[in-house]
Scaffold this active site. Structure first.
Site, PDB file in Angstrom:
ATOM      1  N   GLU A 151     -13.679   5.437  -0.249  1.00 22.51           N
ATOM      2  CA  GLU A 151     -14.561   4.511   0.470  1.00 22.51           C
ATOM      3  C   GLU A 151     -15.260   5.265   1.596  1.00 22.51           C
ATOM      4  OE1 GLU A 151     -12.541   0.544   1.132  1.00 22.51           O
ATOM      5  OE2 GLU A 151     -10.880   1.665   0.237  1.00 22.51           O
TER       6      GLU A 151
ATOM      7  N   GLU B  12      -9.011   9.142   5.570  1.00 22.62           N
ATOM      8  CA  GLU B  12      -9.201   7.702   5.358  1.00 22.62           C
ATOM      9  C   GLU B  12     -10.249   7.417   4.286  1.00 22.62           C
ATOM     10  OE1 GLU B  12      -7.712   4.882   6.617  1.00 22.62           O
ATOM     11  OE2 GLU B  12      -6.208   6.303   7.321  1.00 22.62           O
TER      12      GLU B  12
ATOM     13  N   GLU C 295       0.849  -1.192   0.000  1.00 27.04           N
ATOM     14  CA  GLU C 295       0.000   0.000   0.000  1.00 27.04           C
ATOM     15  C   GLU C 295       0.883   1.240   0.000  1.00 27.04           C
ATOM     16  OE1 GLU C 295      -2.780   0.536   3.171  1.00 27.04           O
ATOM     17  OE2 GLU C 295      -3.574  -1.505   3.051  1.00 27.04           O
TER      18      GLU C 295
ATOM     19  N   LYS D  33     -15.259   4.098   5.614  1.00 25.05           N
ATOM     20  CA  LYS D  33     -14.046   3.821   6.379  1.00 25.05           C
ATOM     21  C   LYS D  33     -14.028   4.679   7.635  1.00 25.05           C
ATOM     22  CE  LYS D  33     -10.173   2.504   5.029  1.00 25.05           C
ATOM     23  NZ  LYS D  33      -8.772   2.416   4.584  1.00 25.05           N
TER      24      LYS D  33
END
Length: 391
Positions: A320, A329, A266, A323
């Site tokens: 997203e 985030e 990542e 999250k």
């Protein structure tokens, strides 16, 4: 028009280059997270990734809907085995074999699955029961693959956070936290034994956010800067990501291993954040990921490992919205759920409005898209050739 066609052609060539299957020789993939309630169906995502020529995807689970939707798609998958499974698998290896038979075997004949990532950032949890379960669970998964004759096709690894490092500066002085060494020594021995990579989630954004006065933004974003010289090795570093990777290599070496490759599972940069999340912006995210893609294209290695091209999975495909944590985030995605780019790094994909659920339909649409892309490229090459002859 000719200039625009040439620009598109160059971007297309860039992603054709980046998407070639790496076989451990560097490359780029994408993290496909699904902690959201507004994402497109996996079948639509399959078309989007095909239009971007992305052929390496990392999942955080083994979602059968995703794996089914990518049947015959020529995309290589890393699938995740969640932290919640580790303790049971560490004490009962038959559970690992059952998991593989239920989650991997039904798909592997049509969907390329190259790796199982056992657990995610286990050491960051500081849960010593969970930490002590990691290696036995990895061994159970590997033994199950051997029993099923899949150990040469599917590797076993785990993804870690840089929080496991006690020292990261200078890179040559990298070392692990003392309390983790009793677990990491046998873990690295196992990686060496089965010849699997050590995965790291590396985010220069976090370091910059915490120390913006000490760390130049350009150093974090791969922009031109003076960089730093490691006084122990005289190696020059012009970006933080490479320094982080080499610090991990140094830490691994302190435990007696120079035969375990580090790969980046990542990395990314958020396009939005809280007021105190300094540096989170679409402009900086575009610079980080755009410059990173160029380094991958150039097959760059780190200063300490110049002959080993960096291997990277960018985080993440989509924003997203569910999250937890700070705003950042939920804003690491390259794309919004509707398929529109969050910022411009030369990625212009195609997300169809509706895809039926059958695998045959998905495959047909993928083949149509291949044909469209082929015709588009051929048309641009022909157009460019005609214009050059007319000059």
């Amino acid at each position: 028009m000719a200039t625009r066609s040439l620009s598109f052609f160059r971007v297309l060539l860039l992603f054709l280059t980046l998407s070639v299957r790496s076989n451990g020789q560097g490359g780029v993939g994408i993290n496909y997270g699904q902690i959201a309630n507004n994402l497109p169906s996996p079948a639509r995502v399959a078309v989007l990734l095909r239009s971007l020529n992305i052929t390496r995807v990392k999942l955080y689970d083994a979602d059968p809907n995703v794996l089914f939707s990518f049947s015959n798609s020529q995309v290589d998958f890393m699938i995740g085995l969640g932290n919640e499974f580790l303790q049971n698998m560490s004490t009962d290896p038959t559970k690992a074999q059952s998991w593989i038979q239920q989650r991997l075997q039904p798909h592997i004949s049509k969907t390329s699955i190259t790796s199982i990532v056992v657990g995610n950032e286990i050491f960051k949890t500081n849960d010593h029961v969970l930490i002590s379960s990691l290696l036995p669970a990895m061994k159970a998964v590997y033994s199950a693959l051997v029993n099923l004759g899949l150990e040469k096709q599917v590797t076993v690894t785990s993804a870690h956070s840089l929080d496991m490092l006690q020292t990261s500066y200078p890179p040559s002085s990298g070392s692990f936290k003392e309390e983790f060494i009793p677990y990491l020594q046998p873990l690295l021995d196992f990686h060496s034994q089965i010849k699997s990579p050590f995965l790291i989630n590396a985010y220069p954004f976090f370091a910059y956010k915490d120390s913006p006065k000490e760390i130049p933004l350009e150093y974090a974003l791969f922009q031109p800067n003076q960089g730093m010289v490691d006084s122990n090795t005289n190696l020059h570093y012009d970006n933080m990501l490479f320094a982080q990777v080499d610090a991990l290599y140094s830490a691994i070496k302190t435990l007696g291993h120079t035969d375990v490759e580090v790969r980046i599972s990542e990395t990314g940069w958020p396009s939005k954040g809280e007021e105190n999340e300094i540096g989170a912006s679409p402009e900086n995210a575009a610079l980080y990921n755009g410059n990173l893609l160029r380094l991958v294209q150039q097959r760059k290695g780190t200063p300490a490992k110049p002959s080993v091209p960096i291997d990277v999975y960018v985080f993440a495909l989509f924003n997203e919205n569910l999250k937890p944590g700070p705003i950042s985030e939920r804003n690491y995605g390259l794309f919004y759920p509707d398929g529109k780019p969050v910022y411009n790094v030369g990625l212009q994909g195609y997300l169809p409005d509706i895809i039926y659920s059958s695998s045959a339909t998905t495959i047909t649409i993928l083949n149509v898209w291949r044909a469209v892309m082929g015709l588009a490229v051929a048309g641009m090459i022909l157009d460019m050739g005609v214009k050059m002859r007319m000059r």
